[in-house]
Design a protein around this motif. Structure first.
Motif, PDB file in Angstrom:
ATOM      1  N   VAL A 113     -44.866  34.563 -46.380  1.00  0.00           N
ATOM      2  CA  VAL A 113     -44.275  33.949 -45.183  1.00  0.00           C
ATOM      3  C   VAL A 113     -45.036  34.375 -43.935  1.00  0.00           C
ATOM      4  N   ALA A 114     -45.355  35.679 -43.854  1.00  0.00           N
ATOM      5  CA  ALA A 114     -46.077  36.200 -42.693  1.00  0.00           C
ATOM      6  C   ALA A 114     -47.471  35.584 -42.580  1.00  0.00           C
ATOM      7  N   GLU A 115     -48.104  35.288 -43.693  1.00  0.00           N
ATOM      8  CA  GLU A 115     -49.435  34.692 -43.670  1.00  0.00           C
ATOM      9  C   GLU A 115     -49.377  33.208 -43.305  1.00  0.00           C
ATOM     10  N   VAL A 116     -48.467  32.482 -43.936  1.00  0.00           N
ATOM     11  CA  VAL A 116     -48.380  31.031 -43.714  1.00  0.00           C
ATOM     12  C   VAL A 116     -47.952  30.722 -42.282  1.00  0.00           C
ATOM     13  N   PHE A 117     -46.980  31.498 -41.776  1.00  0.00           N
ATOM     14  CA  PHE A 117     -46.454  31.255 -40.432  1.00  0.00           C
ATOM     15  C   PHE A 117     -46.940  32.312 -39.445  1.00  0.00           C
ATOM     16  N   ALA A 118     -48.171  32.760 -39.620  1.00  0.00           N
ATOM     17  CA  ALA A 118     -48.785  33.695 -38.684  1.00  0.00           C
ATOM     18  C   ALA A 118     -49.045  32.980 -37.353  1.00  0.00           C
ATOM     19  N   PRO A 119     -49.264  33.729 -36.272  1.00  0.00           N
ATOM     20  CA  PRO A 119     -49.514  33.081 -34.977  1.00  0.00           C
ATOM     21  C   PRO A 119     -50.672  32.080 -34.992  1.00  0.00           C
ATOM     22  N   ALA A 120     -51.767  32.395 -35.680  1.00  0.00           N
ATOM     23  CA  ALA A 120     -52.939  31.514 -35.646  1.00  0.00           C
ATOM     24  C   ALA A 120     -52.648  30.096 -36.139  1.00  0.00           C
ATOM     25  N   PRO A 121     -52.055  29.912 -37.332  1.00  0.00           N
ATOM     26  CA  PRO A 121     -51.782  28.534 -37.759  1.00  0.00           C
ATOM     27  C   PRO A 121     -50.740  27.826 -36.892  1.00  0.00           C
ATOM     28  N   LEU A 122     -49.790  28.576 -36.327  1.00  0.00           N
ATOM     29  CA  LEU A 122     -48.785  27.944 -35.471  1.00  0.00           C
ATOM     30  C   LEU A 122     -49.403  27.500 -34.146  1.00  0.00           C
ATOM     31  N   VAL A 123     -50.310  28.307 -33.598  1.00  0.00           N
ATOM     32  CA  VAL A 123     -51.038  27.905 -32.389  1.00  0.00           C
ATOM     33  C   VAL A 123     -51.873  26.663 -32.694  1.00  0.00           C
ATOM     34  N   LEU A 124     -52.526  26.643 -33.841  1.00  0.00           N
ATOM     35  CA  LEU A 124     -53.304  25.482 -34.259  1.00  0.00           C
ATOM     36  C   LEU A 124     -52.431  24.237 -34.293  1.00  0.00           C
ATOM     37  N   CYS A 125     -51.276  24.334 -34.923  1.00  0.00           N
ATOM     38  CA  CYS A 125     -50.355  23.205 -35.027  1.00  0.00           C
ATOM     39  C   CYS A 125     -49.945  22.706 -33.642  1.00  0.00           C
ATOM     40  N   LEU A 126     -49.544  23.624 -32.784  1.00  0.00           N
ATOM     41  CA  LEU A 126     -49.052  23.252 -31.461  1.00  0.00           C
ATOM     42  C   LEU A 126     -50.138  22.573 -30.628  1.00  0.00           C
ATOM     43  N   LEU A 127     -51.354  23.107 -30.682  1.00  0.00           N
ATOM     44  CA  LEU A 127     -52.442  22.544 -29.890  1.00  0.00           C
ATOM     45  C   LEU A 127     -52.870  21.168 -30.392  1.00  0.00           C
ATOM     46  N   VAL A 128     -52.916  21.002 -31.695  1.00  0.00           N
ATOM     47  CA  VAL A 128     -53.302  19.694 -32.248  1.00  0.00           C
ATOM     48  C   VAL A 128     -52.240  18.645 -31.938  1.00  0.00           C
ATOM     49  N   VAL A 129     -50.971  19.006 -32.082  1.00  0.00           N
ATOM     50  CA  VAL A 129     -49.894  18.064 -31.769  1.00  0.00           C
ATOM     51  C   VAL A 129     -49.899  17.730 -30.279  1.00  0.00           C
ATOM     52  N   ALA A 130     -50.122  18.739 -29.430  1.00  0.00           N
ATOM     53  CA  ALA A 130     -50.194  18.504 -27.991  1.00  0.00           C
ATOM     54  C   ALA A 130     -51.345  17.558 -27.656  1.00  0.00           C
ATOM     55  N   GLY A 131     -52.490  17.799 -28.280  1.00  0.00           N
ATOM     56  CA  GLY A 131     -53.640  16.928 -28.037  1.00  0.00           C
ATOM     57  C   GLY A 131     -53.389  15.501 -28.502  1.00  0.00           C
ATOM     58  N   TRP A 132     -52.756  15.368 -29.670  1.00  0.00           N
ATOM     59  CA  TRP A 132     -52.450  14.035 -30.202  1.00  0.00           C
ATOM     60  C   TRP A 132     -51.506  13.284 -29.269  1.00  0.00           C
ATOM     61  N   ARG A 133     -50.488  13.994 -28.784  1.00  0.00           N
ATOM     62  CA  ARG A 133     -49.538  13.356 -27.868  1.00  0.00           C
ATOM     63  C   ARG A 133     -50.233  12.926 -26.582  1.00  0.00           C
ATOM     64  N   ALA A 134     -51.196  13.716 -26.116  1.00  0.00           N
ATOM     65  CA  ALA A 134     -51.845  13.431 -24.842  1.00  0.00           C
ATOM     66  C   ALA A 134     -52.865  12.309 -24.933  1.00  0.00           C
ATOM     67  N   ALA A 135     -53.647  12.296 -26.027  1.00  0.00           N
ATOM     68  CA  ALA A 135     -54.767  11.339 -26.071  1.00  0.00           C
ATOM     69  C   ALA A 135     -55.168  10.938 -27.477  1.00  0.00           C
ATOM     70  N   GLY A 136     -54.228  10.900 -28.404  1.00  0.00           N
ATOM     71  CA  GLY A 136     -54.548  10.442 -29.744  1.00  0.00           C
ATOM     72  C   GLY A 136     -55.564  11.333 -30.437  1.00  0.00           C
ATOM     73  N   TRP A 137     -56.495  10.696 -31.174  1.00  0.00           N
ATOM     74  CA  TRP A 137     -57.467  11.465 -31.949  1.00  0.00           C
ATOM     75  C   TRP A 137     -58.372  12.319 -31.059  1.00  0.00           C
ATOM     76  N   THR A 138     -58.740  11.790 -29.905  1.00  0.00           N
ATOM     77  CA  THR A 138     -59.590  12.561 -28.984  1.00  0.00           C
ATOM     78  C   THR A 138     -58.887  13.845 -28.555  1.00  0.00           C
ATOM     79  N   GLY A 139     -57.624  13.714 -28.201  1.00  0.00           N
ATOM     80  CA  GLY A 139     -56.855  14.886 -27.796  1.00  0.00           C
ATOM     81  C   GLY A 139     -56.652  15.856 -28.938  1.00  0.00           C
ATOM     82  N   ALA A 140     -56.429  15.311 -30.138  1.00  0.00           N
ATOM     83  CA  ALA A 140     -56.246  16.187 -31.307  1.00  0.00           C
ATOM     84  C   ALA A 140     -57.502  17.005 -31.572  1.00  0.00           C
ATOM     85  N   LEU A 141     -58.668  16.404 -31.364  1.00  0.00           N
ATOM     86  CA  LEU A 141     -59.920  17.148 -31.531  1.00  0.00           C
ATOM     87  C   LEU A 141     -60.066  18.234 -30.470  1.00  0.00           C
TER      88      LEU A 141
END
Length: 203
Positions: free
Chosen positions: A18-46
């Motif tokens: 659990v600590a490995e799967v939900f470590a800060p790094a993958p959660l930050v990754l998830c949040l940033l990609v979702v934020a980028g997608w919401r802002a500008a689609g694929w470009t934002g996700a990248l």
């Protein structure tokens, strides 16, 4: 001071998984990609993906290397004293990334999200000066609240079990006390609420 490299575990305990799967790094990754997608689609996700590689994946890779060489006591850095330079260095790196994003014209929600990652690091650094607190739980709680801001309010109750599981895992592995996970959760929720307000104010 060096530490002996930890031997490879024979099996992975559920709490450790659990600590490995939900470590800060993958959660930050998830949040940033979702934020980028919401802002500008694929470009934002990248943009989000590239940001996460710098501010989350790269520091974790460095910590894994340092742990293997015995320079830190594990890639999650259990020692409070050892966490201080880790938070400080990652904070400087994150601040530089925010500045670069603004200069290069990243979709605004991406640097805003990155700035709140930086805020979390600064708060954790300030608390860690005197007391050990769970960064795992703080990030998980912030992620659960922030996900609602980026998707829909109903995502919050769906994501809420994650910080609870992470808190239980950190206590179970002996890395944190109940109080340290509770304070981590409070920090994460407060930053998540502030992030929600900031995201809602953007056009």
């Amino acid at each position: 001071m060096t530490f002996p490299a930890a031997p490879a575990p024979v099996r992975v305990r559920p709490a450790t998984l659990v600590a490995e799967v939900f470590a800060p790094a993958p959660l930050v990754l998830c949040l940033l990609v979702v934020a980028g997608w919401r802002a500008a689609g694929w470009t934002g996700a990248l943009w989000g993906l590239g940001t996460a590689a710098l501010v989350a994946s790269l520091p974790m890779l460095v910590l894994r290397v340092l742990a293997r060489r015995g320079r830190v006591d594990g890639h999650f850095v259990r020692s409070r004293a050892q966490r201080l330079p880790v938070y400080a260095a990652t904070g400087v790196l994150t601040a530089l990334v925010v500045a670069a994003q603004l200069r290069l014209g990243a979709p605004v929600l991406v640097p805003v999200t990155t700035a709140f990652v930086l805020l979390g690091l600064l708060v954790l650094l300030a608390v860690t000066l005197r007391w050990k607190v769970s960064a795992h739980v703080a990030m998980a709680a912030c992620w659960a609240v922030g996900l609602g801001a980026l998707t829909a309010p109903w995502a919050v109750p769906l994501a809420a079990p994650v910080p609870v599981l992470v808190a239980l895992s950190r206590v179970r592995t002996g890395d944190h006390t109940v109080a340290q996970t509770a304070v981590g959760a409070l920090i994460g929720v407060l930053i998540g609420v502030a992030y929600t307000a900031a995201a809602a104010s953007l056009p």
